[in-house]
Design an enzyme around this catalytic site. Sequence first.
Site, PDB file in Angstrom:
ATOM      1  N   SER A  84      37.479  43.619  31.317  1.00  0.00           N
ATOM      2  CA  SER A  84      36.916  44.918  30.965  1.00  0.00           C
ATOM      3  C   SER A  84      37.865  45.867  30.245  1.00  0.00           C
ATOM      4  O   SER A  84      37.445  46.946  29.830  1.00  0.00           O
ATOM      5  CB  SER A  84      36.373  45.599  32.226  1.00  0.00           C
ATOM      6  OG  SER A  84      35.173  44.981  32.618  1.00  0.00           O
ATOM      7  N   ASN A 191      28.186  46.679  33.287  1.00  0.00           N
ATOM      8  CA  ASN A 191      28.646  45.924  32.126  1.00  0.00           C
ATOM      9  C   ASN A 191      27.615  45.903  31.009  1.00  0.00           C
ATOM     10  O   ASN A 191      27.960  45.766  29.828  1.00  0.00           O
ATOM     11  CB  ASN A 191      29.007  44.507  32.548  1.00  0.00           C
ATOM     12  CG  ASN A 191      30.294  44.471  33.346  1.00  0.00           C
ATOM     13  OD1 ASN A 191      31.337  44.876  32.867  1.00  0.00           O
ATOM     14  ND2 ASN A 191      30.213  44.017  34.584  1.00  0.00           N
TER      15      ASN A 191
END
Length: 381
Positions: A84, A191
Site C-alpha cells: 500500500s 483498497n
Amino acid sequence: MPAARTVRTLLAVGLVAGITVAALAAPAAAAPPAEPSHAATQQALDATVAEGVPGAVAQARDGKARWVGTAGERKGSDRFRVGSITKTFTATVLLQLQAEGRLDLDDPVEKWLPGVVRGHGHDGRKITVRQLLNHTSGIYSYTEDPAFQEKVFGSGFLQHRYDTWTPKQLVAVATAHEPDFAPGSSWNYSNTNFVLAGMVVEKVTGRPYGKAIENRIVKPLKLRATSAPGTDSRMPEPNSRAYSKLSNETGGPTYDVTELNPSIAGAAGEMVSDANDLQTFYRALLKGRLLPAAEMKEMTSTVQVSPDLPGVGYGLGLMRQKLSCGKEVWGHGGGIHGSHSEAQATRDGERSLAANLNADWTGDTQKLIEAEFCGTAPAKR
C-alpha cells in the site's frame, strides 16, 4: 486476513504482520524525546528476525548521511513488493493532475468513471475523488470479501497466484456488498478506493496509471529500483524470497510466495521498490519537489482515523503519526504476500526510514520506526 480490524488494515493491501491499535496509539504520558540511534534500529531488526521473520532490511537517512542495516537473509539493496505504499504514488499523480487543471479532486467519481461505482447502495455520483484518496468514500474494500480472501490470500493462492484481475473486476467484488457508510460521514480504509483512483488517472491521462507514475515520479527522481509491474509475476533482481503462512495462524507450513500476479492490488498496492528509492520519493514529496504548495497542503490535511488513535491522521494517500517520544512522522506502510514494508519521514523530509520484512505472519515494523526516530530499542524477552 483476520476478521478483527487492527491498524494493519490501514496500511496493507493483503496479509501483513500484526501492528495493533496499541502500537500506534500515543501513550498517555509521552516519554522524553531521545536521540535517534541506528544502533537501536539494528537491535530492532535483530529482534524481528529472532521473532521468526526470515530477513529484515532497513535504510535511514539524516540529511546526507545514510545508514543501512540488515538481519537474517537480506541485502541492503533488496527490491521488494511495497504493497500500500503504492497509494502515496497514486495520490501524488492525481494531485499533480489537479495542479495542471486537468481534474478537480472534488469532481464526482461518476464524472470520470460513469456507471462503475454502482450497486448495493454504492453511487459514484455522490462520491468525490478526494474521498477516494482519504478513505472517506464508504466504499467496501474488496480485500474484505471472504471469497476473495480465500482465493487470493488463503489456500487458494497456490492455484490462483498467476491469475489476472482487472480493476473493474476488483471494483465489482466491492460493489457486491453494501457500503460501509454514507460518503463523507466516517473513515474506513478501503483498497477499492485506490483501485478506482488508478482508473481515474488512466481516464484523465489516456495511459495506464503505472505509466503516469513512471513519467511523473520514477524518471524525474531517477528511481532505478521502482516499478509498477502490472501483471508481471516476476521479481526483479536483487531480491530475497518472500514467505507466507497463507493463513491466520503462525503455525503450519511456510510457503515461498515471491512470484504472484500483482494485479490483485493494482493502484492500491502493486508496486516494487527498494529502501533507497522509497526514501528518495518521500523526502522529495515532503520537501515540495513533486507538488505545488497548495496541493501539498491538501495532501497533508488529515482526517481522524479513530478516536482510539488520537495521534494518527490520514491525508490524501499519506498518513501522519505521533510517536512515543512526541516526534511526528509522515509516510505509509504496506503489506502484500510475504512482504511488510514501511516508509516514514519527518515533515521537513530531512530524516527518513524505509524498511521491509520478508514475512507476513510475524514481525512489527512499528518497533523499527520507534527505534529510528525515538532511539527506543525493543524490550528484551
